[in-house]
Design a protein around this motif. Sequence first.
Motif, PDB file in Angstrom:
ATOM      1  N   PHE A 281      -1.063  -5.931  -4.735  1.00 41.37           N
ATOM      2  CA  PHE A 281      -1.723  -5.621  -3.460  1.00 41.37           C
ATOM      3  C   PHE A 281      -3.021  -6.422  -3.334  1.00 41.37           C
ATOM      4  CE2 PHE A 281      -4.830  -2.570  -1.464  1.00 41.37           C
ATOM      5  CZ  PHE A 281      -4.279  -2.495  -0.188  1.00 41.37           C
TER       6      PHE A 281
ATOM      7  N   PHE B  78       0.830  -1.199   0.000  1.00 41.07           N
ATOM      8  CA  PHE B  78       0.000   0.000   0.000  1.00 41.07           C
ATOM      9  C   PHE B  78       0.868   1.254   0.000  1.00 41.07           C
ATOM     10  CE2 PHE B  78      -2.252   3.527   1.904  1.00 41.07           C
ATOM     11  CZ  PHE B  78      -3.210   3.693   0.912  1.00 41.07           C
TER      12      PHE B  78
ATOM     13  N   ASN C 237     -14.032   2.869   2.329  1.00 38.83           N
ATOM     14  CA  ASN C 237     -14.211   1.411   2.402  1.00 38.83           C
ATOM     15  C   ASN C 237     -15.572   1.021   2.981  1.00 38.83           C
ATOM     16  OD1 ASN C 237     -10.843   0.070   3.003  1.00 38.83           O
ATOM     17  ND2 ASN C 237     -11.906   0.527   1.116  1.00 38.83           N
TER      18      ASN C 237
ATOM     19  N   SER D  31     -14.466   1.345  -2.700  1.00 37.59           N
ATOM     20  CA  SER D  31     -13.866   2.614  -2.313  1.00 37.59           C
ATOM     21  C   SER D  31     -14.806   3.720  -2.798  1.00 37.59           C
ATOM     22  CB  SER D  31     -12.470   2.727  -2.932  1.00 37.59           C
ATOM     23  OG  SER D  31     -11.792   3.851  -2.441  1.00 37.59           O
TER      24      SER D  31
ATOM     25  N   GLY E 238      -6.711   9.938   4.132  1.00 35.94           N
ATOM     26  CA  GLY E 238      -6.502   8.951   3.071  1.00 35.94           C
ATOM     27  C   GLY E 238      -7.764   8.464   2.412  1.00 35.94           C
ATOM     28  N   SER E 239      -8.915   8.956   2.859  1.00 33.49           N
ATOM     29  CA  SER E 239     -10.199   8.509   2.322  1.00 33.49           C
ATOM     30  C   SER E 239     -10.481   7.041   2.627  1.00 33.49           C
ATOM     31  CB  SER E 239     -10.275   8.740   0.806  1.00 33.49           C
ATOM     32  OG  SER E 239     -11.622   8.742   0.393  1.00 33.49           O
TER      33      SER E 239
ATOM     34  N   MET F 176     -12.900  -3.321  -6.418  1.00 31.91           N
ATOM     35  CA  MET F 176     -11.801  -4.209  -6.793  1.00 31.91           C
ATOM     36  C   MET F 176     -12.288  -5.640  -6.637  1.00 31.91           C
ATOM     37  SD  MET F 176      -8.157  -2.519  -6.079  1.00 31.91           S
ATOM     38  CE  MET F 176      -7.824  -3.322  -4.534  1.00 31.91           C
TER      39      MET F 176
ATOM     40  N   ILE G  68       1.891   1.847  -3.429  1.00 27.61           N
ATOM     41  CA  ILE G  68       0.787   2.410  -4.217  1.00 27.61           C
ATOM     42  C   ILE G  68       0.764   3.928  -4.093  1.00 27.61           C
ATOM     43  CG2 ILE G  68      -1.746   2.651  -4.249  1.00 27.61           C
ATOM     44  CD1 ILE G  68      -1.929  -0.374  -3.714  1.00 27.61           C
TER      45      ILE G  68
HETATM   46  C1  AVJ Z   1      -6.706   2.823   1.994  1.00 26.08           C
HETATM   47  C2  AVJ Z   1      -8.999   2.462   1.469  1.00 26.08           C
HETATM   48  C3  AVJ Z   1      -8.017   4.610   1.109  1.00 26.08           C
HETATM   49  O1  AVJ Z   1      -9.485   2.983  -1.348  1.00 26.08           O
HETATM   50  O2  AVJ Z   1      -7.902   4.170  -2.207  1.00 26.08           O
HETATM   51  C4  AVJ Z   1      -5.666   1.688  -2.732  1.00 26.08           C
HETATM   52  C5  AVJ Z   1      -7.049   1.376  -0.568  1.00 26.08           C
HETATM   53  N1  AVJ Z   1      -7.030   0.037  -2.659  1.00 26.08           N
HETATM   54  N2  AVJ Z   1      -5.598   1.031  -3.896  1.00 26.08           N
HETATM   55  C6  AVJ Z   1      -8.304   3.355  -1.390  1.00 26.08           C
HETATM   56  C7  AVJ Z   1      -6.591   1.047  -1.952  1.00 26.08           C
HETATM   57  C8  AVJ Z   1      -6.405   0.025  -3.838  1.00 26.08           C
HETATM   58  C9  AVJ Z   1      -7.319   2.817  -0.350  1.00 26.08           C
HETATM   59  N3  AVJ Z   1      -7.768   3.149   1.053  1.00 26.08           N
END
Ligand code: AVJ
Length: 320
Positions: free
Chosen positions: A217, A48, A168, A283, A163-164, A253, A51
Amino acid sequence: MSRRTPRFIQAHQPDSHDEREAAIAGLRRTPAEASPKYFYDRLGSHLFDAITELPEYYPTRTEAAIFAAHGAAMASCVGGGAVFVDLGAGNCAKAARLLPLLDPARYIAVDISADYLQDSLLQLQREHPALDIVGIGMDFSTSPALPAGVIPSDARPVFFYPGSSIGNFTPAAAESFLAGVRAQAAGGGLLIGVDLVKPRTVLEAAYDDALGVTAAFNLNLLRHMNRLVGTDFDPTAWRHVALFNEAESRIEMHLEARRPLAVRWAGGERSFAAGERLHTENSYKYTTGSFDALLQRAGFHHNRCWISPDRWFAVFWAQA
Ligand code: AVJ
């Protein structure tokens, strides 16, 4: 010289038998589903972090730019001397940048991955030798209620949920989660990052990057479930899928079976047809108006928000 060290609390863990049963029930459902909490073993937490460095994944850097531009205004809302509760602290990087502005009395970092948190907090303590730091390993996705006593009764609690990650939750679950936060934040408030609705191409690229980091991921969830649940998922048999469901205003996803296959565990199995999917994450994306309304339904008031110039991301201050 006396040096402070972080205090760690492992909150009551839900019964691992119940967890396993819940995970198996998800696998048996049609369509099959797995909780996104299974992304975050140690490797998943590092993936993460990777990412957040990707050019396509705009949320982290867009939110960081909002904090950089408006940190002082946020600090005057938050006020000094608060007990600052970081939900999903991870590597603690976001809070670390705000700490000099906010000057809290105590920093409480909460994360599901307790061993990952330990490394982060030892590093943070080196950078802030005098700060009172508490780390709590807990799965707060079912309830944000912190262990008794970590927020002193005379404290002004300020929750930080950047981080939003609120995305979820379904909007209904987000409302009750935020109501649970508000109940613990009397006299203080909530500083929360929210990803906003934007063109599909931008959203889908952010969740299906060119290097395949998000795919790794997503697939890593299978390895984590194999360890925790005792399933025998073969990650090479699955493909990463990310799509924007506009009607629900959410990125979804999934993992899609590349061929007909079966997944087995002690006491059961589930077969998947070629192309059949396991839903791993939602998300949700909000507008500033829809999120402000959600905060109000959760009992917050005097909400303020700062929006990035491209209007891709917002940070709200909400008074409890
Ligand atoms: C951690 C939930 C904010 O939803 O953007 C990132 C997780 N999943 N890429 C999101 C996530 C795929 C992320 N959060």
